[in-house]
Design a protein around this motif. Sequence first.
Motif, mmCIF file in Angstrom:
data_model
loop_
_atom_site.group_PDB
_atom_site.id
_atom_site.type_symbol
_atom_site.label_atom_id
_atom_site.label_comp_id
_atom_site.label_asym_id
_atom_site.label_seq_id
_atom_site.Cartn_x
_atom_site.Cartn_y
_atom_site.Cartn_z
ATOM 1 N N HIS A 203 0.638 -1.371 -0.112
ATOM 2 C CA HIS A 203 -0.086 0.040 0.008
ATOM 3 C C HIS A 203 0.824 1.284 -0.003
ATOM 4 C CE1 HIS A 203 -2.950 2.772 2.081
ATOM 5 N NE2 HIS A 203 -3.472 2.549 0.897
ATOM 6 N N ASP A 207 -4.126 5.837 4.040
ATOM 7 C CA ASP A 207 -5.560 6.083 3.944
ATOM 8 C C ASP A 207 -6.192 6.937 5.141
ATOM 9 O OD1 ASP A 207 -5.621 4.924 1.601
ATOM 10 O OD2 ASP A 207 -6.337 2.957 2.375
ATOM 11 N N HIS A 282 -12.686 7.667 1.550
ATOM 12 C CA HIS A 282 -11.264 8.057 2.299
ATOM 13 C C HIS A 282 -10.451 8.688 1.362
ATOM 14 C CE1 HIS A 282 -10.051 4.716 -0.267
ATOM 15 N NE2 HIS A 282 -8.559 4.870 -0.032
ATOM 16 N N HIS A 284 -6.758 8.511 -0.014
ATOM 17 C CA HIS A 284 -5.231 7.843 -0.218
ATOM 18 C C HIS A 284 -4.393 8.901 -0.573
ATOM 19 C CE1 HIS A 284 -2.903 4.724 -1.691
ATOM 20 N NE2 HIS A 284 -2.508 5.559 -2.572
ATOM 21 N N ASP A 324 -7.690 1.433 -0.210
ATOM 22 C CA ASP A 324 -6.988 1.801 -1.549
ATOM 23 C C ASP A 324 -7.355 3.061 -1.925
ATOM 24 O OD1 ASP A 324 -5.259 -0.665 -1.738
ATOM 25 O OD2 ASP A 324 -5.161 0.287 -3.819
HETATM 26 ZN ZN LIG Z 1 -4.771 3.685 -0.012
#
Ligand SMILES: [Zn+2]
Length: 324
Positions: A203, A207, A282, A284, A324
């Motif tokens: 990742h 996030d 969210h 990222h 994600d």
């Molecule tokens: Zn993310």
Amino acid sequence: MKKLKYYYDTETLSYKRVETSKSKRLGLIVLFVISVIIVSIVLFISYLNIPSIETPKEKAYKRELRNMKLEYESLNKQMDQMVNVLEDIERRDNKIYRVYFEADPIPEEQRNVGFGGVNRYNDLKGYNNSELLINTNRRVDKLKKRLVVQSRSLDKIKEMARNKEAMLKSIPAIQPVPNDDLKRISAGYGYRMHPILKYKKLHEGIDFSAPVGTPVYATGNGVIREARRTGGYGKLILLDHGFGYKTFYAHLSKFNVSEGQKVKRGDVIGELGNTGLSTGPHLHYEVHKDNKIVNPINYFYGDLSPKEYSILRRRAAMQRQSLD
Ligand SMILES: [Zn+2]
């Protein structure tokens, strides 16, 4: 009246006149003249050797000359002090300022470089005090040159300071969303279970979970390079901070900026959303340094206390599934 001389003749028992011949008289005159000349020469030579009697004007000149010599010596002493002060500034320049701005020190030879040309002080040659005059002038010239070198160096440092200030304002240094209770990080940087692919995958950002419409901040000064809709990242902003730094803001619901726009740290550039490949509202957030993706957790130092920062670090390290 000519003196007549007589002598007593014992043979004739009478006084007789002394006759002096003409040539003998001439000889005496020549002898007298030569004597006078010799005496004159002797007197003249002794006059030259005896300290002469000075006229008041000569006395004044001599006094002035003595004073000037003293003046020059005092100037040289003052120059010693000036050199000391300058050396101190030069030391600070090399060992503090230049170290702070990661610049090379100025080598001693460059600071002490003299003036070219052997004939520079020719005008000052041929006097009793030539050496003093030439040395003093040479020192003044050297000092001038050192001052120019030092002054240029400080100009450079000013420029570096300005640059450093710009750099400090540009490097990402805050969290991209309001996070007062420090609970908004839902997944950190590292290997995390991918929410859609369902396997562990790197990742590449952090996030932040928050309601749609939460403001998203520029984390440092920079220029908006991209503000566009993409497949996986949804509505994406790419912010170029210069100095090798870029930040990415993905899955936005709204743009507040357009491409090419200059922004400052803390400006609201968009709103948090759920666009693209996302399993919940969210943001990222990614930080790139010299085109390599790095852990954003190292770029939140600007608005956190050490305690808050350690809480945030712990949260980001938790092995949670990313959105994600
Ligand atoms: Zn993310």
